[in-house]
Write a protein that holds these residues in place. Structure first.
Motif, PDB file in Angstrom:
ATOM      1  N   UNK A  32       0.724  -1.336  -0.066  1.00 34.44           N
ATOM      2  CA  UNK A  32       0.101   0.101  -0.084  1.00 34.44           C
ATOM      3  C   UNK A  32       0.785   1.158  -0.069  1.00 34.44           C
ATOM      4  N   UNK A  33       2.101   1.154   0.370  1.00 34.51           N
ATOM      5  CA  UNK A  33       2.816   2.416   0.328  1.00 34.51           C
ATOM      6  C   UNK A  33       3.253   2.671  -1.073  1.00 34.51           C
ATOM      7  N   UNK A  34       3.428   1.856  -1.998  1.00 35.23           N
ATOM      8  CA  UNK A  34       3.479   2.162  -3.442  1.00 35.23           C
ATOM      9  C   UNK A  34       2.452   1.164  -4.343  1.00 35.23           C
ATOM     10  N   UNK A  35       1.179   1.394  -4.238  1.00 32.14           N
ATOM     11  CA  UNK A  35       0.453   0.722  -5.125  1.00 32.14           C
ATOM     12  C   UNK A  35       0.364   0.311  -6.537  1.00 32.14           C
ATOM     13  N   UNK A  36       1.196   1.406  -7.200  1.00 29.88           N
ATOM     14  CA  UNK A  36       1.231   1.261  -8.509  1.00 29.88           C
ATOM     15  C   UNK A  36       2.470   0.467  -8.954  1.00 29.88           C
ATOM     16  N   UNK A  37       3.412   0.333  -7.896  1.00 31.81           N
ATOM     17  CA  UNK A  37       4.659  -0.487  -8.026  1.00 31.81           C
ATOM     18  C   UNK A  37       4.789  -1.771  -7.491  1.00 31.81           C
ATOM     19  N   UNK A  38       3.811  -1.889  -6.509  1.00 32.06           N
ATOM     20  CA  UNK A  38       4.109  -3.196  -5.760  1.00 32.06           C
ATOM     21  C   UNK A  38       2.464  -3.930  -5.274  1.00 32.06           C
ATOM     22  N   UNK A  42       8.855  -0.537 -11.172  1.00 32.39           N
ATOM     23  CA  UNK A  42       9.329   0.665 -10.428  1.00 32.39           C
ATOM     24  C   UNK A  42       8.760   1.962 -10.761  1.00 32.39           C
ATOM     25  N   UNK A  43       8.676   2.140 -12.166  1.00 31.01           N
ATOM     26  CA  UNK A  43       7.986   3.338 -12.630  1.00 31.01           C
ATOM     27  C   UNK A  43       6.787   3.776 -11.968  1.00 31.01           C
ATOM     28  N   UNK A  44       5.825   2.729 -11.491  1.00 29.77           N
ATOM     29  CA  UNK A  44       4.697   3.043 -11.075  1.00 29.77           C
ATOM     30  C   UNK A  44       4.536   3.739  -9.825  1.00 29.77           C
ATOM     31  N   UNK A  45       5.810   4.217  -9.206  1.00 22.21           N
ATOM     32  CA  UNK A  45       5.808   5.015  -7.965  1.00 22.21           C
ATOM     33  C   UNK A  45       4.979   6.075  -7.793  1.00 22.21           C
ATOM     34  N   UNK A  46       4.349   6.484  -6.673  1.00 23.10           N
ATOM     35  CA  UNK A  46       3.580   7.497  -6.761  1.00 23.10           C
ATOM     36  C   UNK A  46       3.996   8.737  -6.730  1.00 23.10           C
ATOM     37  N   UNK A  47       5.310   9.254  -6.588  1.00 23.29           N
ATOM     38  CA  UNK A  47       5.872  10.285  -6.740  1.00 23.29           C
ATOM     39  C   UNK A  47       6.074  10.692  -8.326  1.00 23.29           C
ATOM     40  N   UNK A  48       6.204   9.873  -9.336  1.00 27.19           N
ATOM     41  CA  UNK A  48       6.353  10.201 -10.454  1.00 27.19           C
ATOM     42  C   UNK A  48       7.750  10.710 -11.184  1.00 27.19           C
ATOM     43  N   UNK A  49       8.657  10.610 -10.316  1.00 29.97           N
ATOM     44  CA  UNK A  49      10.195  11.147 -10.528  1.00 29.97           C
ATOM     45  C   UNK A  49      11.139  10.006 -10.861  1.00 29.97           C
TER      46      UNK A  49
END
Length: 719
Positions: A83-89, A126-133
């Motif tokens: 849940x800390x990075x739902x787009x990458x994990x 990894x590119x699915x992280x919420x920060x988008x950087x």
């Protein structure tokens, strides 16, 4: 209690697990069972059957000699980290990463493992992280570097390959976006990393390994860069696409392990097989992992990774059988420890003929059925807890042993709890077995509390059915408590409707029955709660819900009033119910809720002319629990309480209370009744009424059963 009492044959030097793993716990080699097509082994048994203890014992005994990883699929940490990075994990990727991390620090024979394939797959998520950087992507990728190769195995050493690829790719992206934010960074990074994988192989073998793995991904057409890109796209899409990606990542983890064992170094240094132990494998997370490996092996994928899990349903779970109900399935191959383990295992021929994708997942499973404890093993456990406790007399020791045996039904965990609670608890000489449930017990961290509360939490609240909708979680225990007095689905529905009034979402009896079966609880044709020990635990709780047993009496009166006291006009019994007639059902609940005189009157009036039917109805009426508190039944049964009326009425009164004691089975009665049952039947059969001579033949087996402490009306839960 020894952690795995009765299961040493599974854990011994030449036992099942040593043979399955190819190495004993002392490090000696063993001829491996099965393969190259390995079954997934599932330990099956309901709550309290010791499945978790066996897995932990396997881990503790073998983990020093073999790479054995224990995973609790219900552990919330995996979902929390995801849940800390739902787009990458996701929870499944976190489990795979956890497994790989632990194996990357394995210091046993052959040394640690590395996971180049799994690293590549996790990195492209990894590119699915919420920060988008790009910086955030770099941090996410670096999280996984601990499982990347550190040696030159397969030509994928971190120093010569992964570090260069990852840092070089990220450095270029960061230079392109000095502000730290890129536009469509997922696509940019995934494509760049995928291309870098092919452009910078440390060796030809490394490139070929990745081509074989990710070139086989759906739609990749043999091109690993397409496979990596498609995997990342599927994961971001969610739903079935994400599940496909997660399943493939589990596959490449196993491929990494297989490649390690098959490498020249691995052949020389590795012994046995790697082992994954999935506790609570019938949870949603566990089911996903099992589906993945079972489907791959059904489709022909082969690896040496041993997968052992736990499941509560006797057939392993509906997900193995295309969602079929328990009564509709054909269980997979199975064995019990006492019967020895099968020396061979193959998939059913009919499944192979149907085609790989048509065969049920259950075809790839071998069930290990957890055994109930024997009476001798229960006695040994009680004796172990009595060591150092104040001495008890012989009669009290027999009472304790009888109570633990009946209330536990042989479930190892319940035996352990009750035996511990009994060590300093004194039961009255005329106690009901359920009185033991009030005994205080202290666990490792909490203050002492009644053992009943502990068992309710451990067997029910901590073991909710997997398919129970969340809206019902808070009321599940209370609903089961009220259902403890019911016998079949019809009367269970009456209770459920009453106690769910005002709720928008309501459970029906057939749903509860299915959920109980899925949670590993057995069924009984005469009791809706089909496990005797569980039913007694719930009855004990029901009486204590309200002062003076008000909830107990209210539920019995609800069912008493639902069923008519007079027989139906056509006289036919209800189809498929637990009673011969609605009248018998009415009298059963009336008996427990203060209606003894009315029940006696009914039995007296119904006896002439129908002795055989009457005897059967008597047994049904008397299969009733007795409320806590003073129990006058024995005195009534022995004729020590004056009862007004004619001889027939007094005899029926004594017979009813005798049969009631025999039927409830919550106190030892063989010695105390001392032939009373046979005497009452002889007196009744000698009286002057139509059919009196048939009483003896109809009840010929009753006295012998009572003397042997056997039920007069057998059913599944008391056999």
């Amino acid at each position: 209690m020894p952690e795995v009492v009765g299961l040493e044959s599974l854990l011994s030097k030449e036992g099942f697990f040593a043979r399955l793993f190819g190495r004993a716990s002392d490090g000696s080699r063993q001829d491996p069972l099965y393969g190259p097509d390995l079954p997934v082994v599932l330990l099956t048994g309901g709550p309290g059957m010791g499945k978790e203890r066996v897995l932990r014992e396997v881990r503790d005994r073998f983990a020093k000699k073999l790479p054995v990883i224990y995973v609790d699929c219900r552990r919330p940490q995996y979902a929390t980290q995801a849940e800390l990075e739902p787009g990458a994990r996701s929870a499944p990727t976190e489990i795979l990463f956890d497994i790989a991390q632990r194996l990357s620090t394995w210091d046993g024979t052959g040394g640690s493992f590395t996971f180049p394939r799994l690293f590549a797959g996790l990195a492209v998520l990894a590119p699915g992280v919420q920060a988008g950087s790009a910086a955030a992507v770099a941090t996410e990728v670096e999280r996984y570097e601990r499982i990347a190769p550190q040696r030159g195995r397969l030509g994928l050493a971190r120093g010569g390959f992964w570090s260069t690829v990852t840092k070089g790719t990220l450095s270029g992206l960061l230079t392109t976006a000095a502000t730290g934010t890129l536009g469509p960074i997922p696509g940019v990074f995934v494509n760049a990393l995928a291309n870098a994988v092919l452009a910078r192989p440390a060796s030809g073998s490394g490139k070929k390994a990745l081509q074989r793995s990710y070139g086989a991904y759906r739609g990749a057409g043999g091109q690993p860069e397409h496979g990596l890109t498609n995997l990342a796209t599927d994961f971001r899409s969610g739903g079935d696409g994400r599940r496909l990606a997660e399943d493939f990542l589990f596959r490449v983890l196993r491929e990494d392990l297989e490649a390690d064992y098959a490498s020249p170094t691995g052949v020389m240094s590795r012994v046995g097989r790697p082992v994954l132990l999935f506790d609570h494998a019938d949870s949603p997370l566990g089911q996903g992992l099992l589906r993945a490996v079972l489907a791959e092996r059904r489709d022909g994928q082969r690896d040496r990774v041993v997968v052992v899990g736990t499941a509560r349903r006797p057939d392993g779970g509906a997900f193995l059988h295309r969602g079929q109900l328990l009564d509709e399935t054909t269980p997979p191959a199975a064995f019990r420890p006492g019967d020895g383990f099968p020396s061979t295992w193959t998939r059913p021929a009919d499944g192979a003929a149907a085609g790989a994708t048509q065969a049920p997942l259950a075809d790839g499973v071998l069930l290990l059925r957890m055994p109930f404890l024997t009476n001798v093993q229960i006695s040994d456990e009680i004796a172990r807890w009595q060591t150092g406790a104040p001495p008890m007399g012989g009669a009290h020791a027999l009472l304790i042993e009888s109570a633990v045996t009946r209330l536990s039904n042989g479930r190892p965990h319940t035996v352990r709890r009750l035996a511990a609670a009994s060590s300093e608890f004194r039961m009255p000489d005329d106690a009901n077995h359920r009185d033991l449930l009030d005994a205080p017990l202290r666990d490792d961290v909490a203050p002492a509390r009644p053992v009943a509360e502990m068992l309710v939490q451990e067997l029910i609240e901590d073991q909710l059915p997997t398919e129970l909708p969340p809206v019902h979680h808070s009321q599940w225990l209370d609903l089961l408590t009220h259902l403890s007095i019911t016998h079949d689905e019809e009367c269970a529905d009456v209770v459920l409707r009453h106690h769910q009034q005002g709720h928008l979402h309501q459970l029906r009896a057939h749903q509860v029955a299915r959920l109980l079966a899925d949670a590993g609880w057995p069924r009984c044709e005469r009791h809706f709660i089909g496990d005797f020990g569980l039913r007694q635990l719930l009855l004990h709780r029901l009486y204590g819900l309200l002062p003076d047993g008000a909830a107990w009496y209210a539920d019995h009166q609800l069912l008493r009033d639902h069923y008519p006291a007079a027989p139906a006009q056509n006289g036919s019994p209800p189809p498929g119910g637990a009673f011969r007639s609605a009248t018998a059902h009415h009298m059963n609940h009336h008996l427990v809720s203060g209606g003894v005189p009315d029940v006696i009157g009914h039995l007296v009036s119904a006896l002439p002319g129908r002795p055989q039917e009457w005897c059967a109805e008597l047994l049904e009426i008397a299969q009733a629990p007795y409320p806590p508190g003073a129990d006058a039944r024995l005195q009534r049964a022995l004729g020590r309480v004056p009862v007004p009326g004619e001889p027939l009425q007094r005899t029926v009164d004594q017979l009813l209370h005798t049969v009631w004691l025999c039927q409830e089975r919550t106190r030892p009665i063989a010695a105390t009744l001392d032939g009373a049952l046979g005497m009452h039947l002889a007196v009744l059969g000698g009286m002057e009424f139509d059919g009196a001579g048939l009483i003896g033949p109809a009840t010929a087996a009753w006295p012998g059963k009572a003397s042997a402490d056997q039920p007069l009306l057998p059913c599944t839960c008391v056999k």
